[in-house]
Design a protein around this motif. Sequence first.
Motif, PDB file in Angstrom:
ATOM      1  N   ARG A  16      47.695  29.722  45.888  1.00 18.80           N
ATOM      2  CA  ARG A  16      46.944  29.505  44.180  1.00 18.80           C
ATOM      3  C   ARG A  16      46.792  28.218  43.646  1.00 18.80           C
TER       4      ARG A  16
ATOM      5  N   GLU B 227      38.356  32.965  44.700  1.00 15.16           N
ATOM      6  CA  GLU B 227      38.119  34.698  43.103  1.00 15.16           C
ATOM      7  C   GLU B 227      38.865  33.227  41.858  1.00 15.16           C
TER       8      GLU B 227
ATOM      9  N   THR C 226      39.719  33.985  37.558  1.00 14.62           N
ATOM     10  CA  THR C 226      40.016  34.826  37.051  1.00 14.62           C
ATOM     11  C   THR C 226      40.296  33.544  35.472  1.00 14.62           C
TER      12      THR C 226
ATOM     13  N   LYS D  79      40.908  34.104  31.295  1.00 17.46           N
ATOM     14  CA  LYS D  79      41.845  34.958  30.445  1.00 17.46           C
ATOM     15  C   LYS D  79      41.891  34.112  29.231  1.00 17.46           C
TER      16      LYS D  79
ATOM     17  N   GLU E  83      40.728  39.279  30.402  1.00 21.05           N
ATOM     18  CA  GLU E  83      40.424  38.644  31.357  1.00 21.05           C
ATOM     19  C   GLU E  83      39.288  39.071  32.446  1.00 21.05           C
ATOM     20  N   PHE E  84      38.764  38.434  32.466  1.00 17.59           N
ATOM     21  CA  PHE E  84      37.453  38.586  33.081  1.00 17.59           C
ATOM     22  C   PHE E  84      36.864  37.985  34.503  1.00 17.59           C
ATOM     23  N   THR E  85      36.232  38.434  35.414  1.00 25.39           N
ATOM     24  CA  THR E  85      35.876  37.478  36.752  1.00 25.39           C
ATOM     25  C   THR E  85      34.873  36.738  36.409  1.00 25.39           C
TER      26      THR E  85
ATOM     27  N   ILE F  29      31.126  34.038  32.695  1.00 15.62           N
ATOM     28  CA  ILE F  29      31.687  34.764  32.679  1.00 15.62           C
ATOM     29  C   ILE F  29      31.321  36.232  32.013  1.00 15.62           C
TER      30      ILE F  29
END
Length: 452
Positions: A87, A114, A116, A118, A124-126, A143
């Motif tokens: 991470r 993944e 993300t 913010k 928050e958006f992928t 995004i």
Amino acid sequence: MSFRHYILASAVVVSSLGFSVTASAALPFFSDKKDEIPSLAPMLEEATPAVVSIAVQGTQTSRQQVPEMFRYFFGAPQEQVQERPFRGLGSGVIIDADKGYVVTNNHVVDNADEITVKLTDGREFTAKKLGSDDQSDIALLKIDPDDLTALPIADSDSLRVGDFVVAVGNPFGLSQTVTSGIVSALGRSGLNIGGYEDFIQTDAAINRGNSGGALVNLRGELVGINTAIFGPNGGNVGIGFAIPANMMKSLVDQIAEFGEVRRGLLGIKGNDIDAGLAEAMNAEINIGAFVSEVTPESAADEAGIQAGDIITEVNGRPLHSFQELRAKIASMGAGAEVELTLIRKGKEVNVDVVLDDATSVTVTAAQIHPALEGATLANGADDAGNDGVVIADLERGSPAARIGLKADDVIIGVNRIRTNTVAALRNSLDGAEGVIALNVRRGNSTLYLVIR
């Protein structure tokens, strides 16, 4: 102590706790109301919503060769593959509100499964990665929210040493933080941070977590993408580096159009001009890029550039070093038209060059390194879909054959540094000294070939 301190580790997600401001006492301030205490706040209130936090997670794959005696006695495979989840967090900058484009560093999102994003308002958006370039450490994300704020992009070529700048990012587990300083130097290269280096150096405090964040001028315009720091323990010592906005813009435009960087190629070899070389060449200039060799039938050859020329300007902008020239040319797309100013036999000459495509070029390996003479190299992928530099043809008894290369081998690394293209191979071998270890994929196995 190492120059290579990327700022991904310990980065943080932006929260709603606000941001702190550190300002130099000499910094000019602004106010939007009469008699109010001077402040950078009016500009920052417009600019900071465009700087986002990026959280990533994925799996890191590592390969390690198994010693032959273990393979013989225990039937172990030739290489051991390990997968480790990871991470990470970093920063990014919205550069197009309508299209939802977010630019960051490649090392922030590299190998991420993944991503993300913010925003400062907590949404928050992928994100989808549209493409990246590890040699210049740039990545472009997309995004799809509404009501985004984007930073206008400044002409970074107009920056001067001493200009005030502000860095915005997410360091050390804190929420969005703003620091200020000046441009300390321009055209920094030779730091071994990336493949193509043309950095803005600043003393605005940049720390772990600022990777991919914004370096802005006092008009709130983006002048650079914060990328790396120089510090003994990875902390700020007043020496930070940012990718110039013009270089970033050229790269992301290519990624947006093609899904990849189609790097320009000039077709010369050379080095920095210095006082000794200038005296030897009877030249009255000590700054620029000296051309020692021109590749036949290259863009430089077609434009009439000659060995012995000293390139002093690119599109009317002064040039300080050969490394800066490489970075500027490489960030321009294939087919780009470039005006070069050069000194030839004491006279100034201007030439127009249409750049070749470095990512689709097939070259004779001797143009890259004498030990590879006899091999023809091409970008491509092997049957297993692995990117690398393919040995498209090989002459019997040639130096390349004598070091152990075979036709259809795929060179995937130099001295443990990944090599995906002919341009990357050229870059790695240009900077390599002493013994060179080529990582080669042959069929379903990998091996190292040594050049001494």
